[in-house]
Write a protein that holds these residues in place. Sequence first.
Motif, short mmCIF file in Angstrom:
data_model
loop_
_atom_site.label_atom_id
_atom_site.label_comp_id
_atom_site.label_asym_id
_atom_site.label_seq_id
_atom_site.Cartn_x
_atom_site.Cartn_y
_atom_site.Cartn_z
N SER A 265 55.06 65.38 -79.44
CA SER A 265 54.69 65.10 -80.83
C SER A 265 55.75 64.26 -81.55
CB SER A 265 54.49 66.41 -81.59
OG SER A 265 55.71 67.11 -81.76
N LYS A 266 56.96 64.13 -80.97
CA LYS A 266 58.05 63.38 -81.60
C LYS A 266 58.16 61.95 -81.09
CE LYS A 266 60.80 67.61 -82.19
NZ LYS A 266 62.05 68.32 -81.81
N TYR A 267 57.50 61.65 -79.99
CA TYR A 267 57.66 60.34 -79.36
C TYR A 267 57.35 59.18 -80.31
CZ TYR A 267 58.55 61.37 -74.38
OH TYR A 267 59.11 61.73 -73.17
N GLU A 268 56.26 59.28 -81.05
CA GLU A 268 55.85 58.16 -81.90
C GLU A 268 56.93 57.83 -82.93
OE1 GLU A 268 52.11 56.62 -84.69
OE2 GLU A 268 52.10 58.66 -83.86
N GLU A 269 57.51 58.86 -83.57
CA GLU A 269 58.55 58.63 -84.57
C GLU A 269 59.79 58.01 -83.93
OE1 GLU A 269 62.27 59.09 -86.37
OE2 GLU A 269 61.65 60.52 -84.79
N ILE A 270 60.14 58.49 -82.74
CA ILE A 270 61.32 57.95 -82.05
C ILE A 270 61.12 56.48 -81.72
CG2 ILE A 270 62.67 58.06 -79.92
CD1 ILE A 270 62.15 61.11 -79.90
N LEU A 271 59.98 56.13 -81.15
CA LEU A 271 59.71 54.74 -80.76
C LEU A 271 59.72 53.83 -81.98
CD1 LEU A 271 58.98 56.04 -78.02
CD2 LEU A 271 57.06 54.45 -77.89
N ASN A 272 59.13 54.30 -83.07
CA ASN A 272 59.06 53.45 -84.27
C ASN A 272 60.45 53.26 -84.87
OD1 ASN A 272 57.30 52.01 -86.19
ND2 ASN A 272 58.08 53.53 -87.64
N ARG A 273 61.27 54.31 -84.87
CA ARG A 273 62.63 54.20 -85.42
C ARG A 273 63.47 53.20 -84.62
NH1 ARG A 273 66.56 57.04 -83.44
NH2 ARG A 273 65.23 58.81 -82.83
N VAL A 274 63.40 53.29 -83.31
CA VAL A 274 64.14 52.36 -82.45
C VAL A 274 63.66 50.93 -82.69
CG1 VAL A 274 64.60 51.67 -80.07
CG2 VAL A 274 64.65 54.10 -80.69
N ALA A 275 62.34 50.77 -82.79
CA ALA A 275 61.78 49.43 -82.99
C ALA A 275 62.23 48.82 -84.31
CB ALA A 275 60.26 49.50 -82.92
N GLN A 276 62.26 49.62 -85.35
CA GLN A 276 62.65 49.07 -86.65
C GLN A 276 64.13 48.69 -86.69
OE1 GLN A 276 60.24 48.05 -88.57
NE2 GLN A 276 59.01 49.01 -86.94
N GLY A 277 64.95 49.44 -85.93
CA GLY A 277 66.36 49.06 -85.82
C GLY A 277 66.52 47.70 -85.14
N VAL A 278 65.73 47.49 -84.08
CA VAL A 278 65.77 46.21 -83.37
C VAL A 278 65.22 45.10 -84.26
CG1 VAL A 278 64.83 44.90 -81.42
CG2 VAL A 278 65.65 47.25 -81.08
N ALA A 279 64.17 45.40 -85.00
CA ALA A 279 63.58 44.41 -85.88
C ALA A 279 64.58 43.93 -86.93
CB ALA A 279 62.34 44.99 -86.57
N GLN A 280 65.33 44.86 -87.48
CA GLN A 280 66.31 44.49 -88.50
C GLN A 280 67.43 43.64 -87.89
OE1 GLN A 280 67.90 47.82 -90.66
NE2 GLN A 280 68.99 46.54 -92.13
N SER A 281 67.87 43.99 -86.70
CA SER A 281 68.99 43.26 -86.11
C SER A 281 68.58 41.88 -85.60
CB SER A 281 69.60 44.07 -84.97
OG SER A 281 68.72 44.16 -83.87
N THR A 282 67.29 41.70 -85.31
CA THR A 282 66.84 40.41 -84.76
C THR A 282 66.01 39.59 -85.75
OG1 THR A 282 64.84 41.46 -83.83
CG2 THR A 282 66.80 41.32 -82.40
N LYS A 283 65.81 40.13 -86.96
CA LYS A 283 65.02 39.47 -88.01
C LYS A 283 63.55 39.26 -87.63
CE LYS A 283 67.84 35.93 -88.47
NZ LYS A 283 68.44 34.67 -89.02
N THR A 284 63.06 40.05 -86.70
CA THR A 284 61.65 39.99 -86.33
C THR A 284 60.87 41.06 -87.08
OG1 THR A 284 62.10 41.47 -84.47
CG2 THR A 284 62.05 39.10 -84.01
#
Length: 390
Positions: A265-284
């Motif tokens: 039940s926690k996987y979706e939140e974890i994946l989204n959090r990691v993705a948003q960190g990458v998005a911020q660092s890469t401006k995507t």
Amino acid sequence: MKERLEEIESELIELRRYFHENPEKSWEEYNTQKEIMRYLDSLNIPYIKVNNTGVIATIKGKNSSEKIIGIRADIDALPMDELGSCPYKSKNDGFMHACGHDTHITILLGTAKILSEMKDDLKVTVRLLFQPAEEFIEDSGATYMKNEKEVLECDRLIALHIWSQMEAGYAGLQAGPVMAAADTFDFYINGKGGHGALPHQTIDPVVAGSELVMSLQRVVSREINPQDTAVLSVTAFHSGTTANIIPDTAHLMGTTRTFNNELRSKYEEILNRVAQGVAQSTKTDIKLEYHEGPPAMINDSECVDTGLIAAKKIFGEDKVVNYELQMGGEDFAKYKNPKCLLFLGGGFKKEENRFPQHSPYFDIDERVLKLGVGYFVQYVLEYEKEILRC
């Protein structure tokens, strides 16, 4: 029992080969449904059509109580070509029974035959559930069949899964988790394309996707209790068309697995959090679409207790084992009823002849068909004894 099973073995093999030759896509199992109904008609077993291509049949004798046991088989095939050379090879190009559902259909029909012959002596009512679309992870058949009135009325459910890596003659059954939760995900990465020689003018989705893949690899090793079995796999990365163009977009796909439904039940939140960190660092811009498949398949202890008595009578005390947990998913887990799933060994004697589920060379030792029927029938008889003792 043993003698009767021997008598119908050739019929079981013929049935299985028919279904193997005629595999059908999830939610389009119309011919399979027709053949199931034809066979039930020959036994005078009443049934209803459900969920488009599903079938629910009922065997109730004059002495049957209101206690109901449901037995489920999945009926769909996989979208893949069969590469083996067996004489009953798939006739439907692009589809194959590479997970053994042809075996499951056959065993449940054989069970219907034996139980119909015992109808007047049955002390419980038996429901036969032929379920479509087990392989359609995002929208599988159990999602719908689990809510049918005839299913909800069942006091317990049982099923089996043929397993080609376990030698024929053996069976695996134990309480607790036996198969993993199986979810899938898509990441859609939007950047700004441009010339490969001028990367400073772009926002590169390939670099962002690569960083996201590597960041996700740290989740299991650094965020999940090492005592929990967990898998997070990126299985596809689509982007770009040629060598000198940085593309606008990238698309990643993958799957998560675990036996712990709380962790699932926690996987979706974890994946989204990691993705948003990458998005911020890469401006995507990165968007996640998370698709829930079946939860972990957890065998109910009372159902297993009955199953072990039945299985040991059919397979023998030394042939019923605690089989290793499987990271594959099974939508039988979605049913709300108390339930258990048995692994039916179907592997050939020589290990080099055994190919895993979903292999284009998958096949099974057909001598186990009668054992699967025997297990289901014996389970019903053992369940009857329990009811009568209560």
